[in-house]
Design a protein around this motif. Sequence first.
Motif, PDB file in Angstrom:
ATOM      1  N   GLU A 186       0.814  -1.215   0.000  1.00 32.05           N
ATOM      2  CA  GLU A 186       0.000   0.000   0.000  1.00 32.05           C
ATOM      3  C   GLU A 186       0.849   1.267   0.000  1.00 32.05           C
ATOM      4  O   GLU A 186       1.955   1.302   0.551  1.00 32.05           O
ATOM      5  N   ASN A 187       0.290   2.290  -0.638  1.00 36.19           N
ATOM      6  CA  ASN A 187       0.902   3.618  -0.542  1.00 36.19           C
ATOM      7  C   ASN A 187       0.796   4.102   0.910  1.00 36.19           C
ATOM      8  O   ASN A 187      -0.137   3.744   1.637  1.00 36.19           O
ATOM      9  N   GLU A 188       1.752   4.947   1.289  1.00 37.83           N
ATOM     10  CA  GLU A 188       1.756   5.450   2.666  1.00 37.83           C
ATOM     11  C   GLU A 188       2.057   6.945   2.676  1.00 37.83           C
ATOM     12  O   GLU A 188       2.779   7.458   1.806  1.00 37.83           O
ATOM     13  N   VAL A 233       9.353  11.943  -1.704  1.00 38.62           N
ATOM     14  CA  VAL A 233       8.528  10.931  -2.382  1.00 38.62           C
ATOM     15  C   VAL A 233       9.424   9.744  -2.719  1.00 38.62           C
ATOM     16  O   VAL A 233      10.415   9.889  -3.443  1.00 38.62           O
ATOM     17  N   ARG A 235       9.394   6.106  -4.470  1.00 41.20           N
ATOM     18  CA  ARG A 235       8.581   5.344  -5.429  1.00 41.20           C
ATOM     19  C   ARG A 235       9.267   4.002  -5.705  1.00 41.20           C
ATOM     20  O   ARG A 235      10.383   3.948  -6.206  1.00 41.20           O
ATOM     21  N   GLU A 251       3.119  -0.292  -8.547  1.00 40.75           N
ATOM     22  CA  GLU A 251       3.909   0.787  -7.964  1.00 40.75           C
ATOM     23  C   GLU A 251       3.416   1.108  -6.552  1.00 40.75           C
ATOM     24  O   GLU A 251       2.215   1.126  -6.286  1.00 40.75           O
ATOM     25  N   GLN A 252       4.353   1.326  -5.684  1.00 40.78           N
ATOM     26  CA  GLN A 252       4.064   1.796  -4.326  1.00 40.78           C
ATOM     27  C   GLN A 252       4.704   3.175  -4.146  1.00 40.78           C
ATOM     28  O   GLN A 252       5.883   3.351  -4.456  1.00 40.78           O
ATOM     29  N   VAL A 253       3.911   4.128  -3.662  1.00 40.79           N
ATOM     30  CA  VAL A 253       4.407   5.488  -3.451  1.00 40.79           C
ATOM     31  C   VAL A 253       4.294   5.832  -1.965  1.00 40.79           C
ATOM     32  O   VAL A 253       3.222   5.694  -1.363  1.00 40.79           O
ATOM     33  N   ILE A 254       5.408   6.266  -1.396  1.00 44.70           N
ATOM     34  CA  ILE A 254       5.454   6.672   0.012  1.00 44.70           C
ATOM     35  C   ILE A 254       5.819   8.153   0.051  1.00 44.70           C
ATOM     36  O   ILE A 254       6.866   8.559  -0.490  1.00 44.70           O
ATOM     37  N   THR A 255       4.949   8.940   0.672  1.00 44.41           N
ATOM     38  CA  THR A 255       5.160  10.384   0.769  1.00 44.41           C
ATOM     39  C   THR A 255       5.491  10.754   2.214  1.00 44.41           C
ATOM     40  O   THR A 255       4.813  10.300   3.146  1.00 44.41           O
TER      41      THR A 255
END
Length: 268
Positions: A186-188, A233, A235, A251-255
């Motif tokens: 999951e994106n976080e 960011v 990615r 794709e997983q994106v962590i901000t």
Amino acid sequence: PVFTVAPQSIEVECAPGTDAQYDAWVSSHGGAVATDCHSVQWSHTDITNASTSFICAGSYIKTIRFTATDACGNTSFTDATFIVADHTPPVFVGLPANMVEEGSLGCNGHKGFKLWRKKIFATKAKDMCGNAHITILYLGLTEGCGSTWTKTYQLTATDYCGNSAVTTVSYSVVDNTVPVIISCPENEALTCVEDVPAAAPEQIVAEDNCDILSKFIISQETTGVGCPAWPMVVRYVYGVSDGCGHTTTCEQVITVVDNQAPVLDCTD
């Protein structure tokens, strides 16, 4: 009478209609021509030697004596042969076509293969000059990529005159289907850079119609520092591949945005 043209021996292929060809040949005296001062009457006699007339199956040789007789009863004769030969191989009847099955059932393909294989052993041979028999040889298994494979059989149809027809047929299970990713990590949204997790391709949930899947990270990209004016960011691009090299990505994106002020602790 004098033969100016001798009767010609003839060979025809064994098939329906040879009786009509024989009748036409005899009626024309084998193409013979005889002259005399009077008209000539033709007759013929089958002088075939029964012990040598049979060749094989429906093939045979007939020896015919053509006799020319003039009005005074004078005769002349000469012989010619009518040969029915078999040079034509049998043909297969009911032979299944080559089969290519998409590996939709776990790539085993065994159910479809068994049905196809029954047709192989039910194949018949038809010959224009008699009976024919079939021999079947299993040529083996060729393994393909992943769980795919090909099995090949060779069939030989032989008639009683030794003419043969040979063919091969194969059943192949192929994999043209890419894996399906059910869920990606999951994106976080985080506030602390220290909390950014490492790439975790093992957390991907995916399925494939054929193979056990390989999960891996394709690339990792990080931009920014984590400040409100310049968020960080991270990615991760993941890949999932089957045994035939078909690959699906996610794709997983962590901000990371650190928008919390420090907390002052004034305790002694």
